[in-house]
Design a protein around this motif. Structure first.
Motif, PDB file in Angstrom:
ATOM      1  N   ILE A 107      -9.002   3.043 -20.767  1.00 18.13           N
ATOM      2  CA  ILE A 107      -8.505   4.339 -20.298  1.00 18.13           C
ATOM      3  C   ILE A 107      -8.918   4.610 -18.855  1.00 18.13           C
ATOM      4  O   ILE A 107      -8.147   5.116 -18.047  1.00 18.13           O
ATOM      5  CB  ILE A 107      -8.990   5.472 -21.240  1.00 18.13           C
ATOM      6  N   HIS A 108     -10.131   4.164 -18.505  1.00 21.46           N
ATOM      7  CA  HIS A 108     -10.588   4.356 -17.125  1.00 21.46           C
ATOM      8  C   HIS A 108      -9.718   3.575 -16.156  1.00 21.46           C
ATOM      9  O   HIS A 108      -9.352   4.067 -15.090  1.00 21.46           O
ATOM     10  CB  HIS A 108     -12.043   3.912 -16.970  1.00 21.46           C
TER      11      HIS A 108
ATOM     12  N   ARG B  24      -6.676   2.755 -16.589  1.00 21.28           N
ATOM     13  CA  ARG B  24      -5.348   3.390 -16.475  1.00 21.28           C
ATOM     14  C   ARG B  24      -5.393   4.588 -15.527  1.00 21.28           C
ATOM     15  O   ARG B  24      -4.529   4.741 -14.670  1.00 21.28           O
ATOM     16  CB  ARG B  24      -4.879   3.860 -17.858  1.00 21.28           C
ATOM     17  N   VAL B  25      -6.412   5.396 -15.714  1.00 14.08           N
ATOM     18  CA  VAL B  25      -6.525   6.575 -14.846  1.00 14.08           C
ATOM     19  C   VAL B  25      -6.665   6.125 -13.391  1.00 14.08           C
ATOM     20  O   VAL B  25      -5.998   6.646 -12.487  1.00 14.08           O
ATOM     21  CB  VAL B  25      -7.719   7.453 -15.272  1.00 14.08           C
ATOM     22  N   ALA B  26      -7.495   5.102 -13.169  1.00 13.02           N
ATOM     23  CA  ALA B  26      -7.666   4.601 -11.796  1.00 13.02           C
ATOM     24  C   ALA B  26      -6.329   4.111 -11.240  1.00 13.02           C
ATOM     25  O   ALA B  26      -5.983   4.392 -10.085  1.00 13.02           O
ATOM     26  CB  ALA B  26      -8.699   3.480 -11.779  1.00 13.02           C
ATOM     27  N   MET B  27      -5.535   3.433 -12.092  1.00 12.43           N
ATOM     28  CA  MET B  27      -4.237   2.932 -11.627  1.00 12.43           C
ATOM     29  C   MET B  27      -3.332   4.087 -11.180  1.00 12.43           C
ATOM     30  O   MET B  27      -2.630   3.987 -10.174  1.00 12.43           O
ATOM     31  CB  MET B  27      -3.531   2.148 -12.753  1.00 12.43           C
ATOM     32  N   VAL B  28      -3.367   5.185 -11.982  1.00  8.18           N
ATOM     33  CA  VAL B  28      -2.530   6.342 -11.628  1.00  8.18           C
ATOM     34  C   VAL B  28      -2.910   6.852 -10.236  1.00  8.18           C
ATOM     35  O   VAL B  28      -2.059   7.076  -9.379  1.00  8.18           O
ATOM     36  CB  VAL B  28      -2.684   7.465 -12.685  1.00  8.18           C
ATOM     37  N   TYR B  29      -4.211   6.977 -10.008  1.00  6.42           N
ATOM     38  CA  TYR B  29      -4.660   7.486  -8.694  1.00  6.42           C
ATOM     39  C   TYR B  29      -4.287   6.526  -7.575  1.00  6.42           C
ATOM     40  O   TYR B  29      -3.805   6.932  -6.506  1.00  6.42           O
ATOM     41  CB  TYR B  29      -6.174   7.721  -8.705  1.00  6.42           C
ATOM     42  N   ILE B  30      -4.495   5.223  -7.826  1.00  8.78           N
ATOM     43  CA  ILE B  30      -4.199   4.237  -6.773  1.00  8.78           C
ATOM     44  C   ILE B  30      -2.710   4.236  -6.455  1.00  8.78           C
ATOM     45  O   ILE B  30      -2.289   4.256  -5.295  1.00  8.78           O
ATOM     46  CB  ILE B  30      -4.695   2.832  -7.188  1.00  8.78           C
ATOM     47  N   THR B  31      -1.872   4.294  -7.524  1.00  9.88           N
ATOM     48  CA  THR B  31      -0.423   4.317  -7.286  1.00  9.88           C
ATOM     49  C   THR B  31      -0.046   5.559  -6.482  1.00  9.88           C
ATOM     50  O   THR B  31       0.753   5.487  -5.539  1.00  9.88           O
ATOM     51  CB  THR B  31       0.341   4.331  -8.627  1.00  9.88           C
TER      52      THR B  31
END
Ligand code: HEC
Ligand code: HEC
Ligand code: HEC
Ligand code: HEC
Length: 150
Positions: A4-5, A7-14
């Protein structure tokens, strides 16, 4: 690290990458050249034709009126306040005239009695003062305590 971490990081990076891509398209190229504005706007404003000329320019050709004006009660009112933006007149006086309005209403714009004006500003009753004559019959507009004349 849990999934989950990541995924959340991916959202921010995107989101950050998208922001940078969009920004590179929408921010004008010269933004920030000098400061927090478009550098080109300075050059665009410099290219606009000038509109105004100050009284010292008028003096070159209208020295009599300048002398009257600079010594009188209207010396705080610029020539252009009454004659309009006159830069192009100063460059080509025969082709481009400056405005001239000698009507009572024009003087009344500043001098008609009006409770919203400062009490010590000279104001007159437009209905009675001067018996309906043009103001310039008695007041020289360039030095209003001089009797008549231009
Ligand atoms: C308070 C308003 C006012 C100011 C300030 C003023 N003028 Fe005038 N000016 C007039 C008015 C009104 C007339 C027309 C006078 C008349 O019809 O007797 C006039 C007339 C003139 C004329 C002659 C126009 C004609 O009829 O041929 C010139 C030239 C002139 N002004 C130049 C200047 C210059 C130069 C300055 C600044 C040094 C100046 N004026 C400041 C109101 C003003
Ligand atoms: C290079 C000389 C020159 C300069 C500078 C100049 N004028 Fe004139 N002005 C003239 C001439 C010449 C006339 C007469 C034009 C005519 O009779 O057709 C005139 C006429 C006027 C008139 C009468 C209306 C008209 O245009 O015919 C006014 C008002 C006037 N000028 C105001 C001004 C003001 C205000 C300035 C300064 C912002 C100014 N002038 C600067 C040469 C100049
Ligand atoms: C753009 C505003 C403006 C216009 C237009 C204007 N005036 Fe004035 N007038 C002033 C100012 C500002 C003073 C100086 C007031 C002060 O000293 O408290 C003044 C002063 C005067 C005074 C002297 C008053 C006093 O108590 O000493 C007279 C008279 C006068 N104007 C007449 C006129 C006439 C006539 C016209 C039209 C040709 C005219 N004014 C157009 C702004 C204007
Ligand atoms: C028949 C001549 C005459 C005419 C026309 C005339 N005035 Fe006067 N004006 C005077 C005299 C004389 C005074 C000084 C005595 C007074 O205050 O009545 C004066 C005073 C003033 C004062 C100073 C008032 C104060 O309390 O300090 C202003 C401003 C003024 N006039 C503006 C105008 C304006 C604007 C017009 C046109 C709407 C005009 N005048 C028309 C003769 C005239």
């Amino acid at each position: 690290m849990r999934k989950i971490h990541i995924r959340v990081a991916m959202v921010y990076i995107t989101a950050a990458i998208l922001f940078l891509i969009i920004r590179s398209f929408v921010v004008p190229p010269t933004f920030g050249e000098y400061d927090w504005y478009r550098g080109d706007s300075v050059r665009e404003i410099m290219e606009l034709p000038p509109q105004h000329a100050n009284a010292t320019v008028c003096k070159d050709c209208h020295s009599e009126r300048y002398d009257l004006w600079s010594g009188g009660a209207h010396s705080t009112v610029s020539c252009e306040s009454c004659h309009g933006p006159s830069y192009s007149h100063t460059k080509d006086p025969i082709i481009v005239s400056a405005n001239v309005d000698n009507s009572r209403e024009f003087c009344g714009l500043c001098h008609a009695q009006n409770p919203s004006r400062p009490a010590d500003f000279p104001q007159i009753d437009m209905d009675t003062h001067g018996n309906g004559n043009l103001c310039v019959v008695c007041h020289n507009p360039h030095s209003p305590w001089v009797f008549g004349g231009e």
